[in-house]
Design a protein around this motif. Structure first.
Motif, PDB file in Angstrom:
ATOM      1  N   SER A 223       0.834  -1.205   0.000  1.00 25.23           N
ATOM      2  CA  SER A 223       0.000   0.000   0.000  1.00 25.23           C
ATOM      3  C   SER A 223       0.872   1.260   0.000  1.00 25.23           C
ATOM      4  N   LYS A 224       2.032   1.202   0.636  1.00 26.78           N
ATOM      5  CA  LYS A 224       2.947   2.348   0.646  1.00 26.78           C
ATOM      6  C   LYS A 224       3.513   2.594  -0.749  1.00 26.78           C
ATOM      7  N   LEU A 225       3.790   1.495  -1.462  1.00 25.41           N
ATOM      8  CA  LEU A 225       4.297   1.631  -2.828  1.00 25.41           C
ATOM      9  C   LEU A 225       3.256   2.301  -3.715  1.00 25.41           C
ATOM     10  N   LYS A 226       2.007   1.862  -3.594  1.00 23.10           N
ATOM     11  CA  LYS A 226       0.938   2.449  -4.407  1.00 23.10           C
ATOM     12  C   LYS A 226       0.701   3.908  -4.038  1.00 23.10           C
ATOM     13  N   ALA A 227       0.863   4.235  -2.764  1.00 24.99           N
ATOM     14  CA  ALA A 227       0.605   5.603  -2.319  1.00 24.99           C
ATOM     15  C   ALA A 227       1.597   6.602  -2.912  1.00 24.99           C
ATOM     16  N   VAL A 228       2.823   6.151  -3.156  1.00 31.66           N
ATOM     17  CA  VAL A 228       3.843   7.078  -3.655  1.00 31.66           C
ATOM     18  C   VAL A 228       3.797   7.217  -5.170  1.00 31.66           C
ATOM     19  N   ALA A 229       3.099   6.319  -5.865  1.00 33.11           N
ATOM     20  CA  ALA A 229       3.014   6.383  -7.319  1.00 33.11           C
ATOM     21  C   ALA A 229       2.113   7.531  -7.770  1.00 33.11           C
ATOM     22  N   ASP A 230       2.313   7.998  -9.002  1.00 30.68           N
ATOM     23  CA  ASP A 230       1.453   9.045  -9.560  1.00 30.68           C
ATOM     24  C   ASP A 230       0.068   8.497  -9.886  1.00 30.68           C
ATOM     25  N   PHE A 231       0.009   7.253 -10.352  1.00 36.44           N
ATOM     26  CA  PHE A 231      -1.286   6.638 -10.627  1.00 36.44           C
ATOM     27  C   PHE A 231      -1.141   5.118 -10.609  1.00 36.44           C
ATOM     28  N   ILE A 232      -2.263   4.441 -10.455  1.00 37.12           N
ATOM     29  CA  ILE A 232      -2.314   2.990 -10.400  1.00 37.12           C
ATOM     30  C   ILE A 232      -2.968   2.479 -11.680  1.00 37.12           C
ATOM     31  N   VAL A 233      -2.412   1.410 -12.231  1.00 35.51           N
ATOM     32  CA  VAL A 233      -2.970   0.798 -13.437  1.00 35.51           C
ATOM     33  C   VAL A 233      -3.578  -0.549 -13.049  1.00 35.51           C
ATOM     34  N   PRO A 234      -4.902  -0.636 -12.933  1.00 38.07           N
ATOM     35  CA  PRO A 234      -5.526  -1.910 -12.582  1.00 38.07           C
ATOM     36  C   PRO A 234      -5.630  -2.819 -13.810  1.00 38.07           C
ATOM     37  N   ILE A 235      -5.143  -4.036 -13.688  1.00 43.30           N
ATOM     38  CA  ILE A 235      -5.242  -5.027 -14.755  1.00 43.30           C
ATOM     39  C   ILE A 235      -6.090  -6.173 -14.220  1.00 43.30           C
ATOM     40  N   TYR A 236      -7.254  -6.369 -14.811  1.00 41.16           N
ATOM     41  CA  TYR A 236      -8.215  -7.322 -14.259  1.00 41.16           C
ATOM     42  C   TYR A 236      -8.086  -8.704 -14.882  1.00 41.16           C
ATOM     43  N   GLU A 237      -8.262  -9.694 -14.024  1.00 40.41           N
ATOM     44  CA  GLU A 237      -8.243 -11.094 -14.442  1.00 40.41           C
ATOM     45  C   GLU A 237      -9.184 -11.332 -15.631  1.00 40.41           C
ATOM     46  N   VAL A 238     -10.410 -10.848 -15.517  1.00 39.41           N
ATOM     47  CA  VAL A 238     -11.424 -11.087 -16.548  1.00 39.41           C
ATOM     48  C   VAL A 238     -11.007 -10.457 -17.878  1.00 39.41           C
ATOM     49  N   ASP A 239     -10.424  -9.268 -17.833  1.00 37.42           N
ATOM     50  CA  ASP A 239     -10.017  -8.607 -19.067  1.00 37.42           C
ATOM     51  C   ASP A 239      -8.870  -9.343 -19.747  1.00 37.42           C
ATOM     52  N   LEU A 240      -7.952  -9.884 -18.962  1.00 34.43           N
ATOM     53  CA  LEU A 240      -6.869 -10.672 -19.557  1.00 34.43           C
ATOM     54  C   LEU A 240      -7.420 -11.898 -20.277  1.00 34.43           C
ATOM     55  N   GLN A 241      -8.467 -12.495 -19.699  1.00 31.53           N
ATOM     56  CA  GLN A 241      -9.100 -13.637 -20.352  1.00 31.53           C
ATOM     57  C   GLN A 241      -9.847 -13.207 -21.616  1.00 31.53           C
ATOM     58  N   ARG A 242     -10.581 -12.103 -21.532  1.00 29.34           N
ATOM     59  CA  ARG A 242     -11.355 -11.633 -22.688  1.00 29.34           C
ATOM     60  C   ARG A 242     -10.458 -11.278 -23.866  1.00 29.34           C
ATOM     61  N   GLN A 243      -9.268 -10.788 -23.563  1.00 30.95           N
ATOM     62  CA  GLN A 243      -8.331 -10.412 -24.610  1.00 30.95           C
ATOM     63  C   GLN A 243      -7.497 -11.612 -25.106  1.00 30.95           C
ATOM     64  N   ASN A 244      -7.808 -12.791 -24.570  1.00 34.35           N
ATOM     65  CA  ASN A 244      -7.052 -14.000 -24.915  1.00 34.35           C
ATOM     66  C   ASN A 244      -5.559 -13.852 -24.623  1.00 34.35           C
ATOM     67  N   ILE A 245      -5.287 -13.136 -23.529  1.00 30.01           N
ATOM     68  CA  ILE A 245      -3.903 -12.957 -23.075  1.00 30.01           C
ATOM     69  C   ILE A 245      -3.585 -13.938 -21.958  1.00 30.01           C
ATOM     70  N   GLY A 246      -4.515 -14.078 -21.024  1.00 28.40           N
ATOM     71  CA  GLY A 246      -4.348 -14.993 -19.910  1.00 28.40           C
ATOM     72  C   GLY A 246      -5.210 -16.229 -20.105  1.00 28.40           C
ATOM     73  N   ILE A 247      -4.574 -17.398 -20.056  1.00 31.04           N
ATOM     74  CA  ILE A 247      -5.280 -18.677 -20.201  1.00 31.04           C
ATOM     75  C   ILE A 247      -5.461 -19.294 -18.820  1.00 31.04           C
ATOM     76  N   VAL A 248      -6.683 -19.702 -18.510  1.00 30.22           N
ATOM     77  CA  VAL A 248      -6.950 -20.297 -17.195  1.00 30.22           C
ATOM     78  C   VAL A 248      -6.184 -21.608 -17.053  1.00 30.22           C
ATOM     79  N   GLU A 249      -5.440 -21.724 -15.966  1.00 29.65           N
ATOM     80  CA  GLU A 249      -4.711 -22.957 -15.674  1.00 29.65           C
ATOM     81  C   GLU A 249      -5.677 -24.038 -15.228  1.00 29.65           C
ATOM     82  N   LYS A 250      -5.428 -25.254 -15.664  1.00 26.71           N
ATOM     83  CA  LYS A 250      -6.304 -26.367 -15.292  1.00 26.71           C
ATOM     84  C   LYS A 250      -5.606 -27.281 -14.302  1.00 26.71           C
TER      85      LYS A 250
END
Length: 250
Positions: A223-250
């Motif tokens: 949380s301290k690291l995020k507090a000092v940053a200018d902005f946070i970039v949220p990368i969501y699990e669902v979006d990685l799947q929708r973009q066919n970037i992240g494949i669900v491990e079986k």
């Protein structure tokens, strides 16, 4: 032209993907997606007309070695037994486990081997993984600067070198970028972030989040690291799947 560089703590990244239960098939596509999300957020926060963005480089700091223990060497085994015999707590625990059916020292050695050998094999597999990633892209540099320090008696690992190398390079390379995107969970990067911000750079922390928007609770970054940053970039699990970037491990 606004220059972006992505600084990656490799252990943090792989741990985040494991938590999301995702496997990345194409890291070039993965980092381009992170860049595009970051540019959109950065553009909406700056004053004036944003310039065109360019990704300079992905600097990926990774574990490259582990303390070597030849557990088949009789001298090494003898040293471990000497240490074992001098540790009253361990002797007591293994005497209970052995229950008179096996020598406690021998049981201890067996368990040390069964713990250490997979750890060493994991580091060897990382080398092959890094080679495969490097061979498929021209702008990702995997830097094997990390070392796993082994406490063989306690069977624990401590990672050394990654956070320091990332923080040092963020400062040393400040003239080559305008915006730094940091994938890390460690607050050790805070002094470097504060320094480059004083030099006029912008810094974002990339946060991997399980689920989908508007969930905002990422867990891999301090949380301290995020507090000092200018902005946070949220990368969501669902979006990685929708973009066919992240494949669900079986």
């Amino acid at each position: 032209m606004i220059r972006f560089t992505i600084f990656v703590d490799g252990s943090n990244l792989l741990g985040s993907m494991k938590r999301l239960n995702l496997r990345i098939e194409d890291y070039e596509k993965f980092y381009n997606y992170i860049l595009n999300q970051s540019v959109n957020l950065w553009s909406s926060s700056v004053i004036g007309t944003p310039a065109q963005a360019r990704l300079n480089r992905v600097l990926w700091y990774a574990v490259g070695s582990i303390d070597e223990w030849d557990l088949e060497d009789k001298k090494v085994q003898g040293q471990l037994i000497d240490w074992f015999n001098s540790d009253a707590r361990l002797k007591r625990e293994y005497s209970i486990l052995a229950a008179g059916k096996k020598d406690p020292g021998s049981l201890f050695l067996e368990e040390v081997k069964s713990w250490y050998i997979p750890k060493r094999e994991h580091v060897e597999k990382l080398y092959d993984f890094h080679f495969a990633v490097n061979s498929k892209t021209n702008f990702i540099n995997i830097i094997p600067c990390g070392r796993l320090k082994v406490n063989i008696m306690e069977r624990t690992l401590t990672e050394k070198g990654i956070d320091t190398s990332l923080a040092v390079d963020m400062v040393a390379l400040a003239d080559t970028y305008d915006v730094a995107l940091v994938i890390s969970g460690d607050a050790d990067s805070i002094p470097s972030i504060e320094y480059v911000k004083q030099q006029g750079k912008h810094v974002a922390v990339v946060e991997f989040i399980k689920g989908f928007p508007p969930e905002k609770k990422g867990r891999q970054s301090s949380s301290k690291l995020k507090a000092v940053a200018d902005f946070i970039v949220p990368i969501y699990e669902v979006d990685l799947q929708r973009q066919n970037i992240g494949i669900v491990e079986k």
